[in-house]
Design a protein around this motif. Structure first.
Motif, PDB file in Angstrom:
ATOM      1  N   THR A   1      28.089 151.165  13.401  1.00 31.00           N
ATOM      2  CA  THR A   1      28.635 152.484  13.105  1.00 31.00           C
ATOM      3  C   THR A   1      28.977 153.120  14.456  1.00 31.00           C
ATOM      4  O   THR A   1      28.497 152.662  15.506  1.00 31.00           O
ATOM      5  N   PRO A   2      29.766 154.173  14.455  1.00 33.08           N
ATOM      6  CA  PRO A   2      30.029 154.845  15.727  1.00 33.08           C
ATOM      7  C   PRO A   2      28.737 155.289  16.434  1.00 33.08           C
ATOM      8  O   PRO A   2      28.599 155.128  17.644  1.00 33.08           O
ATOM      9  N   GLN A   3      27.786 155.806  15.672  1.00 33.24           N
ATOM     10  CA  GLN A   3      26.528 156.253  16.266  1.00 33.24           C
ATOM     11  C   GLN A   3      25.767 155.079  16.882  1.00 33.24           C
ATOM     12  O   GLN A   3      25.201 155.205  17.974  1.00 33.24           O
ATOM     13  N   GLN A   4      25.736 153.951  16.207  1.00 34.35           N
ATOM     14  CA  GLN A   4      25.079 152.768  16.760  1.00 34.35           C
ATOM     15  C   GLN A   4      25.787 152.272  18.018  1.00 34.35           C
ATOM     16  O   GLN A   4      25.144 151.835  18.968  1.00 34.35           O
ATOM     17  N   GLY A   5      27.115 152.342  18.012  1.00 34.28           N
ATOM     18  CA  GLY A   5      27.873 151.945  19.192  1.00 34.28           C
ATOM     19  C   GLY A   5      27.573 152.839  20.375  1.00 34.28           C
ATOM     20  O   GLY A   5      27.416 152.378  21.506  1.00 34.28           O
ATOM     21  N   TYR A   6      27.488 154.133  20.114  1.00 32.87           N
ATOM     22  CA  TYR A   6      27.166 155.093  21.170  1.00 32.87           C
ATOM     23  C   TYR A   6      25.777 154.806  21.741  1.00 32.87           C
ATOM     24  O   TYR A   6      25.591 154.768  22.959  1.00 32.87           O
ATOM     25  N   LEU A   7      24.806 154.573  20.864  1.00 29.03           N
ATOM     26  CA  LEU A   7      23.446 154.265  21.322  1.00 29.03           C
ATOM     27  C   LEU A   7      23.402 152.945  22.086  1.00 29.03           C
ATOM     28  O   LEU A   7      22.703 152.836  23.098  1.00 29.03           O
ATOM     29  N   ALA A   8      24.153 151.951  21.623  1.00 31.25           N
ATOM     30  CA  ALA A   8      24.203 150.667  22.328  1.00 31.25           C
ATOM     31  C   ALA A   8      24.741 150.870  23.740  1.00 31.25           C
ATOM     32  O   ALA A   8      24.220 150.288  24.707  1.00 31.25           O
ATOM     33  N   GLN A   9      25.769 151.699  23.872  1.00 32.30           N
ATOM     34  CA  GLN A   9      26.326 151.986  25.194  1.00 32.30           C
ATOM     35  C   GLN A   9      25.270 152.654  26.076  1.00 32.30           C
ATOM     36  O   GLN A   9      25.149 152.337  27.260  1.00 32.30           O
ATOM     37  N   GLN A  10      24.488 153.543  25.508  1.00 32.46           N
ATOM     38  CA  GLN A  10      23.476 154.267  26.289  1.00 32.46           C
ATOM     39  C   GLN A  10      22.396 153.338  26.836  1.00 32.46           C
ATOM     40  O   GLN A  10      21.791 153.638  27.863  1.00 32.46           O
ATOM     41  N   VAL A  11      22.157 152.210  26.163  1.00 33.96           N
ATOM     42  CA  VAL A  11      21.123 151.278  26.631  1.00 33.96           C
ATOM     43  C   VAL A  11      21.702 150.038  27.309  1.00 33.96           C
ATOM     44  O   VAL A  11      20.999 149.045  27.492  1.00 33.96           O
ATOM     45  N   GLY A  12      22.988 150.095  27.665  1.00 36.31           N
ATOM     46  CA  GLY A  12      23.538 149.039  28.497  1.00 36.31           C
ATOM     47  C   GLY A  12      24.668 148.199  27.950  1.00 36.31           C
ATOM     48  O   GLY A  12      25.226 147.379  28.674  1.00 36.31           O
ATOM     49  N   ALA A  13      25.035 148.374  26.695  1.00 36.23           N
ATOM     50  CA  ALA A  13      26.180 147.626  26.171  1.00 36.23           C
ATOM     51  C   ALA A  13      27.451 148.117  26.852  1.00 36.23           C
ATOM     52  O   ALA A  13      27.557 149.288  27.235  1.00 36.23           O
TER      53      ALA A  13
END
Length: 112
Positions: free
Chosen positions: A6-18
């Protein structure tokens, strides 16, 4: 075979290094906005820029890279992420609904 985010999951993934990779054409980014912190790699050059076996790859390209691909609506990003998986980048995925879903979720966007 993708586990789409989801967009929210993508944003969180980016925050932890994706690595968030925006494959939209420049005209789309200029008209609708950009994703903060995203690496821009247009769709036509994506595979050879991220393929760890390619001489023209980006220096940080690797098989262990967690890549989250974003297009306008989540269609071409799915195909792109699946292709990256075929190249051995097993943590490649995309955002369901693409940039427009990200924007609708009121996640950060750099205005055009």
């Amino acid at each position: 075979g993708l586990v789409r985010l989801t967009p929210q999951q993508g944003y969180l993934a980016q925050q932890v290094g994706a690595v968030l990779v925006d494959i939209r054409p420049q005209a789309c980014r200029e008209a609708e906005g950009a994703l903060p912190g995203a690496v821009v790699i247009e769709r036509t050059v994506l595979e050879w820029r991220l393929d760890p076996a390619c001489e023209a790859r980006l220096p940080w390209a690797s098989h262990d890279l967690h890549v989250v691909v974003v297009c306008n609506e989540g269609y071409s990003s799915s195909l792109a992420a699946a292709t990256l998986q075929q190249l051995g980048i097993h943590m490649a995925t995309d955002i369901a609904g693409g940039f427009r879903a990200w924007k609708a979720a009121r996640l950060p966007v750099l205005r055009p």
